[in-house]
Design an enzyme around this catalytic site. Structure first.
Site, mmCIF file in Angstrom:
data_model
loop_
_atom_site.group_PDB
_atom_site.id
_atom_site.type_symbol
_atom_site.label_atom_id
_atom_site.label_comp_id
_atom_site.label_asym_id
_atom_site.label_seq_id
_atom_site.Cartn_x
_atom_site.Cartn_y
_atom_site.Cartn_z
ATOM 1 N N HIS A 245 -28.253 16.815 -19.047
ATOM 2 C CA HIS A 245 -29.584 16.599 -18.802
ATOM 3 C C HIS A 245 -29.750 15.946 -17.528
ATOM 4 O O HIS A 245 -29.044 14.986 -17.153
ATOM 5 C CB HIS A 245 -30.060 15.629 -20.032
ATOM 6 C CG HIS A 245 -31.561 15.582 -19.587
ATOM 7 N ND1 HIS A 245 -32.126 14.725 -18.758
ATOM 8 C CD2 HIS A 245 -32.592 15.737 -20.525
ATOM 9 C CE1 HIS A 245 -33.423 14.446 -19.194
ATOM 10 N NE2 HIS A 245 -33.726 15.217 -20.041
ATOM 11 N N LYS A 290 -34.134 25.695 -19.255
ATOM 12 C CA LYS A 290 -35.273 25.040 -19.516
ATOM 13 C C LYS A 290 -36.227 25.331 -18.364
ATOM 14 O O LYS A 290 -35.761 25.842 -17.457
ATOM 15 C CB LYS A 290 -35.168 23.390 -19.723
ATOM 16 C CG LYS A 290 -34.241 23.237 -21.283
ATOM 17 C CD LYS A 290 -35.429 23.011 -22.236
ATOM 18 C CE LYS A 290 -36.263 21.669 -22.159
ATOM 19 N NZ LYS A 290 -37.258 21.406 -23.243
ATOM 20 N N CYS A 295 -40.478 16.443 -11.899
ATOM 21 C CA CYS A 295 -39.903 15.135 -11.787
ATOM 22 C C CYS A 295 -38.361 15.233 -11.569
ATOM 23 O O CYS A 295 -37.742 14.398 -11.153
ATOM 24 C CB CYS A 295 -40.060 14.229 -13.094
ATOM 25 S SG CYS A 295 -39.522 14.802 -14.498
ATOM 26 N N ASP A 403 -46.182 17.870 -13.495
ATOM 27 C CA ASP A 403 -44.773 18.641 -13.935
ATOM 28 C C ASP A 403 -44.764 20.020 -13.536
ATOM 29 O O ASP A 403 -43.790 20.278 -12.627
ATOM 30 C CB ASP A 403 -44.679 18.673 -15.292
ATOM 31 C CG ASP A 403 -43.877 19.559 -16.124
ATOM 32 O OD1 ASP A 403 -43.443 20.488 -15.327
ATOM 33 O OD2 ASP A 403 -43.742 19.441 -17.168
ATOM 34 N N HIS A 413 -44.962 11.288 -12.866
ATOM 35 C CA HIS A 413 -44.488 12.559 -12.112
ATOM 36 C C HIS A 413 -44.751 12.407 -10.668
ATOM 37 O O HIS A 413 -44.385 12.782 -9.647
ATOM 38 C CB HIS A 413 -45.341 13.753 -12.536
ATOM 39 C CG HIS A 413 -44.459 14.332 -13.804
ATOM 40 N ND1 HIS A 413 -44.964 14.196 -15.096
ATOM 41 C CD2 HIS A 413 -43.500 15.168 -14.086
ATOM 42 C CE1 HIS A 413 -43.960 14.658 -15.886
ATOM 43 N NE2 HIS A 413 -43.267 15.064 -15.226
HETATM 44 ZN ZN LIG Z 1 -41.145 15.932 -16.021
#
Ligand SMILES: [Zn+2]
Lengths: 474, 331
Positions: A245, A290, A295, A403, A413
């Protein structure tokens, strides 16, 4: 130097149309009749983004310049308003108020916007009310001290930068708090009996490094824990076993650098994984398959910005590739005090490999400064493309960042899109604070933000001041 | 929202709270980032502060934390105090689990809730393993990539057991969406950690076949490519010896579509000492139509990087770095 994606619009549009999840080729129609959830959602985002880029590439030059402008005044307006007053719906962030301070005040510092002395004093006063008498900062006045809000509070105070801001931090109590949050395995918990993960390790180590209280007692076992979180994909997960991640990869990588153990990570697979997270939309995604999100411009872009200064270590790992990483780590354990050891080459000869001395682990107080003095090898990501995503897809013209297209702006963000924008603007700078060449900055050169120290995500000048301030304290 | 507010009775008008003096938040005279709290939120938190500071561990305190949580489930201090109260009043933890499941269904992306669930499940022990696995399943039906839910599921398996059907569950999720990288990650977790499967060594062969099949049906899917590599993490000598792996690279390269992942894996193989046959060389040569002639004498690894610099422009910097730092034996 990279060319601007808008000049080579064929890149953008052809890239987008030959995308991973574009409608199937006719010869494959028979089996790809239904697309999966991942493909459908990806397709929707790609369509929105490519529409925006189509408008850009079709616009006359002066309109393009306007489209690529950073709307400084609007951002400052949005940020200032948040600092002065937040609506009732913000109650869900009532345990994150030092974070709100950091997101807003760091964003303003990136925009070179200074605060009134009065507001500065109010911020210092407010944060001291979040401070626990036994060390650490909570999410608001009277709340339990928490590592994440401690990181946010300390970074805010360093960004404010006045002597009274820096003096308001109780280093001794904070060190005691960090040690109380340390689990017997070496990793940290977010708060008393709270969750243990890579974020907790990063926020603890970052704060300790910044305040010059980092020592072996604090770092002991942290590296082992982070190593257990590097996954088969190459990135780092929040906990051992979880999925690689972007946020945790930044936290884990920065932690390993700060404790002088970064050579223990499998850097080649880490770099490969992060490099592959930049997609056809030009921004970064947080995990494999994804959706893109502004961010991650900082979490992933910042990781690659850190890696620009680690290339020699990665290159050493490549040279020793025929030996598996596991074997390397075994050798390291037997040689913790030696800076170099020999490995047999396939042809029977031997090769000397130089590593950072492991015995330096824990003597990390100067690492933050040393790190930005090392040479910058140039970005491994497409920094102009990333700027294009941030300015066109994340920037909100009324102020703030979001985002992705279709989402709404927020302070989190705004902070990480601006931090990611700074990192990409300075990715071609030879030294940490030298201004980048004009063609490294997408849009008007006035878009240029302040440079950050990538290990802490602090504006560089603010970091220097704090470093000087705390380095004389023992 | 408004109906909630209508029904809400202020604490100051609740007889059972008449003995408690609310404690206002100490925000100071000029706070930054002040939140315009609604009256119900402010008062609830004022009463929460009062019981938190006095350390009152009672049933009414438990109910108060639930009210505070309903207004802001992210307040970790409230959760922390709730656990102290639960222990002190010897509450029924099965009821608590029902409560937290209800909260978690509405706020599935919140650290505090999952941490609370983990704390509860640990206390309740292996008998709740199946229920916990079922609960995460319900979350995945809505969001198959929920990071917290996956962490929780892994913790349940590790700490409480329930591995029996886990590989089948991964297969099921991947049948729904072969691009679901969280399900691939879970698959890796199962084959390396399940006490029932004999570990990576014994699963490797069948998993290679599974991943290869997934690649052939969707070569543009990055997940199985990374999974394939992961099966040989720390074992590069075995990676380069497996003909199925080099074979799938070749097969996809020959289609001339979706060549980034097979080129990238082939490069990996070469860096670890794979000796390519002429078939590999010509498959790659066939892709380099647009690569400048000057590189015609370079190694296969070098050519692969040059091709990737062109067909994968977003990563051209990365491929050019890879090209200039190839291991000496493949330069
Ligand atoms: Zn984000």
């Amino acid at each position: 130097m990279e060319s601007s994606p808008i000049d080579s619009s064929s890149n953008a549009s052809s890239g987008l149309s030959s995308s991973t999840s574009s409608p199937p080729h006719s010869d494959r129609d028979h089996r790809q009749i239904t697309l999966t959830v991942t493909q459908l959602e990806q397709l929707k985002v790609e369509e929105k983004v490519s529409e925006i880029y189509r408008i850009l590439s079709g616009a006359p030059a002066h309109t393009q310049t306007l489209m690529l402008e950073l709307w400084r005044d609007k951002h400052i307006e949005f940020l200032t308003r948040g600092l002065n007053q937040l609506g009732p719906t913000y109650r869900v962030l009532d345990a994150n108020r030092p974070w709100l301070c950091y997101w807003i005040i760091h964003s303003m510092a990136l925009l070179r916007e200074s605060l009134d002395i009065e507001v500065e004093n109010n911020a210092v006063d407010f944060l001291s009310r979040c401070k626990d008498i036994n060390g650490g900062y909570g999410g608001g006045p009277g709340q339990l001290p928490h590592l994440a809000t401690t990181y946010a509070a300390v970074n805010t105070l360093v960004t404010l930068g006045s002597n009274s801001a820096l003096l308001s931090i109780n280093r001794e109590a904070l060190r005691e708090f960090l040690l109380r949050m340390k689990d017997f395995c070496g990793a940290f918990r977010m708060h008393h009996t709270g969750e243990m993960d890579v974020r907790a390790c990063y926020t603890a180590i970052s704060v300790a490094s910044l305040l010059n209280i980092l020592d072996f007692e604090i770092t002991k076992g942290v590296g082992d824990y982070i190593l257990r979180c590097q996954t088969y994909e190459g990135g780092i997960a929040g906990e051992p076993g979880s999925e690689a991640h972007g946020g945790y990869t930044f936290c884990g990588l920065a932690t390993m650098i700060l404790i002088n153990e970064v050579h223990r990570l499998d850097l080649t697979s880490l770099i490969d994984w992060v490099a592959f997270r930049q997609g056809l939309e030009f921004g970064f995604q947080g995990r494999t398959n994804k959706l893109v999100d502004g961010c991650y411009s900082f979490w992933q872009g910042g990781s690659l910005f850190l890696i620009q200064r680690l290339l020699s270590i990665a290159e050493n790992q490549i040279k020793s590739l025929p030996m598996s990483i596991e074997q390397e780590q075994l050798s390291m354990e037997g040689n913790v005090d030696s800076a170099a050891f020999t490995v047999p080459k396939p042809d029977g000869s031997q090769r000397q490999i130089h590593y950072f001395e492991n015995k330096d682990a824990g003597k990390g107080s100067a690492t933050g400064l040393d790190f930005i003095r090392t040479t910058n090898g140039g970005p491994l990501f497409h920094s102009i493309a990333l700027q294009q995503y941030i300015l066109l897809c994340s920037q909100v013209l009324e102020g703030g960042f979001k985002d992705k297209p279709g989402k709404v702006r927020d302070h989190y963000h705004s902070c990480y899109c601006l931090s990611g924008l700074s990192v990409s603007q300075y990715s071609f700078s030879k030294s940490a604070d030298s201004p980048p060449p004009p063609n490294a900055v997408l849009g008007p050169y006035s878009n240029l933000l302040e440079p950050v120290h990538p290990l802490y995500n602090l504006v560089l000048d603010k970091y220097y001041k704090a470093h000087e301030f705390f380095s004389v304290m023992s | 929202m408004s109906s909630d507010e209508d029904e809400w009775v202020p604490f100051s008008r609740r007889p059972e709270w008449s003995d408690v003096k609310p404690v206002p938040q100490d925000d100071g005279p000029h706070p930054v980032v002040p939140i315009a709290y609604r009256a119900d939120f402010r008062e609830t938190m004022d009463y929460f502060r009062a019981v938190y500071l006095s350390g009152e561990r009672s049933h009414r305190a438990l109910n108060l934390t639930a009210e505070a949580i309903s207004m802001n489930p992210g307040n970790y201090t409230v959760w922390y105090f709730r656990r102290l109260v639960l222990e002190a009043v010897d509450a029924d933890l099965n009821d608590e689990m029902e409560y937290i499941n209800c909260v978690a269904s509405k706020n599935s992306k919140n650290y505090q809730i999952w941490h609370h669930k983990r704390w509860l499940a640990e206390k309740l022990g292996p008998e709740v393993a199946q229920k916990e696995l079922e609960f995460t399943k319900r979350i995945f039906a809505i969001d198959a990539k929920n990071y917290h839910a996956w962490s929780h599921r892994q913790w349940v398996l590790d700490a409480l057991g329930g591995w029996q059907n886990e590989l089948d569950y991964c297969t099921e999720l991947l049948e729904d969406d072969i691009f679901n990288n969280s399900a691939w990650n879970q698959r890796y977790f199962v084959i390396t950690r399940s006490p029932l499967l004999g570990g990576l060594q014994s699963m490797r062969e069948s998993e290679v076949s599974y991943a290869v099949e997934a690649i052939l049906s969707n070569p543009e899917n990055e997940s199985p490519w990374r999974y394939l590599r992961g099966l040989y993490k720390g074992d590069p000598n075995l990676l380069i010896c497996n003909n199925q792996i080099s074979g799938v690279c070749l097969q996809v390269l020959k289609t001339k579509h979706n060549i980034i992942f097979p080129l990238s894996l082939l490069l990996e193989l070469l860096c670890h000492g794979f000796q390519p046959s002429t078939e590999f060389v010509s498959a790659v040569e066939a892709l380099r139509t647009s690569v400048p002639e000057s590189s015609s004498t370079s190694s296969l690894a070098n050519t692969i990087c040059s091709v990737l610099e062109i067909v994968d422009p977003i990563r051209s910097n990365y491929w050019s770095w890879r090209r200039s730092h190839l291991p000496s034996q493949v330069c």
